[in-house]
Design a protein around this motif. Structure first.
Motif, mmCIF file in Angstrom:
data_model
loop_
_atom_site.group_PDB
_atom_site.id
_atom_site.type_symbol
_atom_site.label_atom_id
_atom_site.label_comp_id
_atom_site.label_asym_id
_atom_site.label_seq_id
_atom_site.Cartn_x
_atom_site.Cartn_y
_atom_site.Cartn_z
ATOM 1 N N GLU A 2 0.853 -1.189 0.000
ATOM 2 C CA GLU A 2 0.000 0.000 0.000
ATOM 3 C C GLU A 2 0.892 1.244 0.000
ATOM 4 O O GLU A 2 1.380 1.678 1.041
ATOM 5 C CB GLU A 2 -0.901 0.006 1.232
ATOM 6 C CG GLU A 2 -1.879 1.151 1.254
ATOM 7 C CD GLU A 2 -2.713 1.169 2.517
ATOM 8 O OE1 GLU A 2 -3.028 2.269 2.982
ATOM 9 O OE2 GLU A 2 -3.017 0.095 3.049
ATOM 10 N N LYS A 4 1.796 5.295 -0.754
ATOM 11 C CA LYS A 4 1.134 6.575 -0.527
ATOM 12 C C LYS A 4 1.285 7.460 -1.771
ATOM 13 O O LYS A 4 2.356 7.532 -2.372
ATOM 14 C CB LYS A 4 1.752 7.293 0.680
ATOM 15 C CG LYS A 4 1.664 6.495 1.964
ATOM 16 C CD LYS A 4 0.226 6.255 2.353
ATOM 17 C CE LYS A 4 0.137 5.460 3.638
ATOM 18 N NZ LYS A 4 -1.224 5.243 4.061
ATOM 19 N N SER A 5 0.227 8.133 -2.147
ATOM 20 C CA SER A 5 0.248 9.033 -3.299
ATOM 21 C C SER A 5 0.956 10.330 -2.919
ATOM 22 O O SER A 5 0.590 10.990 -1.942
ATOM 23 C CB SER A 5 -1.175 9.335 -3.757
ATOM 24 O OG SER A 5 -1.192 10.404 -4.671
ATOM 25 N N LYS A 6 1.959 10.691 -3.719
ATOM 26 C CA LYS A 6 2.697 11.934 -3.446
ATOM 27 C C LYS A 6 1.784 13.149 -3.604
ATOM 28 O O LYS A 6 1.832 14.075 -2.799
ATOM 29 C CB LYS A 6 3.887 12.045 -4.397
ATOM 30 C CG LYS A 6 4.902 10.933 -4.224
ATOM 31 C CD LYS A 6 5.959 11.003 -5.286
ATOM 32 C CE LYS A 6 5.413 10.312 -6.497
ATOM 33 N NZ LYS A 6 6.368 9.746 -7.409
ATOM 34 N N SER A 9 -0.814 13.494 -0.870
ATOM 35 C CA SER A 9 -0.142 14.015 0.312
ATOM 36 C C SER A 9 0.003 15.537 0.227
ATOM 37 O O SER A 9 -0.265 16.252 1.191
ATOM 38 C CB SER A 9 1.226 13.344 0.456
ATOM 39 O OG SER A 9 1.901 13.838 1.574
ATOM 40 N N TYR A 23 -0.663 11.676 6.660
ATOM 41 C CA TYR A 23 -1.149 10.686 5.688
ATOM 42 C C TYR A 23 -0.030 9.735 5.280
ATOM 43 O O TYR A 23 -0.252 8.546 5.090
ATOM 44 C CB TYR A 23 -1.719 11.415 4.465
ATOM 45 C CG TYR A 23 -1.858 10.563 3.235
ATOM 46 C CD1 TYR A 23 -2.873 9.616 3.129
ATOM 47 C CD2 TYR A 23 -0.976 10.709 2.167
ATOM 48 C CE1 TYR A 23 -2.995 8.831 1.994
ATOM 49 C CE2 TYR A 23 -1.090 9.932 1.032
ATOM 50 C CZ TYR A 23 -2.102 8.996 0.952
ATOM 51 O OH TYR A 23 -2.213 8.222 -0.178
ATOM 52 N N SER A 24 1.189 10.257 5.184
ATOM 53 C CA SER A 24 2.348 9.451 4.787
ATOM 54 C C SER A 24 2.985 8.726 5.964
ATOM 55 O O SER A 24 4.086 8.201 5.845
ATOM 56 C CB SER A 24 3.387 10.336 4.110
ATOM 57 O OG SER A 24 2.865 10.900 2.942
ATOM 58 N N GLU A 25 2.313 8.732 7.106
ATOM 59 C CA GLU A 25 2.756 8.029 8.311
ATOM 60 C C GLU A 25 4.036 8.598 8.915
ATOM 61 O O GLU A 25 4.798 7.907 9.556
ATOM 62 C CB GLU A 25 2.920 6.528 8.027
ATOM 63 C CG GLU A 25 1.660 5.865 7.546
ATOM 64 C CD GLU A 25 1.857 4.441 7.072
ATOM 65 O OE1 GLU A 25 2.968 3.897 7.244
ATOM 66 O OE2 GLU A 25 0.898 3.874 6.524
ATOM 67 N N ALA A 78 5.924 11.335 1.427
ATOM 68 C CA ALA A 78 5.322 10.222 0.683
ATOM 69 C C ALA A 78 6.398 9.433 -0.050
ATOM 70 O O ALA A 78 6.361 8.197 -0.080
ATOM 71 C CB ALA A 78 4.271 10.741 -0.289
ATOM 72 N N THR A 81 8.286 7.362 2.597
ATOM 73 C CA THR A 81 7.459 6.268 3.085
ATOM 74 C C THR A 81 7.377 5.151 2.048
ATOM 75 O O THR A 81 7.503 3.968 2.388
ATOM 76 C CB THR A 81 6.046 6.773 3.442
ATOM 77 O OG1 THR A 81 6.163 7.741 4.486
ATOM 78 C CG2 THR A 81 5.145 5.648 3.899
ATOM 79 N N ASN A 82 7.184 5.522 0.785
ATOM 80 C CA ASN A 82 7.110 4.517 -0.280
ATOM 81 C C ASN A 82 8.432 3.775 -0.441
ATOM 82 O O ASN A 82 8.443 2.560 -0.667
ATOM 83 C CB ASN A 82 6.700 5.164 -1.602
ATOM 84 C CG ASN A 82 5.259 5.618 -1.587
ATOM 85 O OD1 ASN A 82 4.474 5.180 -0.752
ATOM 86 N ND2 ASN A 82 4.913 6.491 -2.498
ATOM 87 N N LYS A 85 8.626 1.293 2.415
ATOM 88 C CA LYS A 85 7.705 0.175 2.210
ATOM 89 C C LYS A 85 8.214 -0.765 1.119
ATOM 90 O O LYS A 85 8.126 -1.984 1.268
ATOM 91 C CB LYS A 85 6.312 0.693 1.864
ATOM 92 C CG LYS A 85 5.593 1.275 3.049
ATOM 93 C CD LYS A 85 4.179 1.668 2.692
ATOM 94 C CE LYS A 85 3.472 2.147 3.936
ATOM 95 N NZ LYS A 85 2.062 1.852 3.923
#
Length: 114
Positions: A2, A4-6, A9, A23-25, A78, A81-82, A85
């Motif tokens: 999952e 996150k959309s930049k 964000s 949103y991006s944790e 974002a 985070t991506n 992940k």
């Protein structure tokens, strides 16, 4: 995975500073962004109400810089985070499907030295 959309964000942070980071944790980054923009905005408004326009304009300029930095930070949060992940997913795949290989376990040193 999952991701996150930049751009989502950035959109969140444009509506409410720091929410893109949340949103991006990246919660701490979001809190810092919100507090920075909010405090300088409140300061600019208070000095404007007191009639100190030069200080108000200076703080307003800082608000615009912090707000722009907030948007840039939302985009970068974002991306970070991506990246984390994706890396975690890759490491899990490696652990699950590729066994550890230690060449020393398969080489007989005594035989090679004779």
């Amino acid at each position: 995975i999952e991701l996150k959309s930049k751009w989502l964000s950035v959109m969140f942070s444009s509506l409410f500073p720091g929410s893109g980071q949340v949103y991006s944790e990246r919660y701490r980054d979001g809190i810092i962004s919100f507090v920075t923009v909010a405090v300088t905005t409140i300061g600019a408004l208070n000095f404007y109400k007191k009639g100190e326009k030069s200080v108000s304009i200076t703080l307003g300029f800082l608000v615009s810089l912090f707000y722009t930095g907030n948007l840039y930070g939302a985009y970068n949060s974002a991306v970070k985070t991506n990246k984390i992940k994706n890396n975690n997913f890759r490491l899990k795949l490696l652990d699950k499907y590729i066994p550890d290989y230690h060449p020393n376990d398969y080489i007989d040193i005594k035989m090679l030295l004779n």
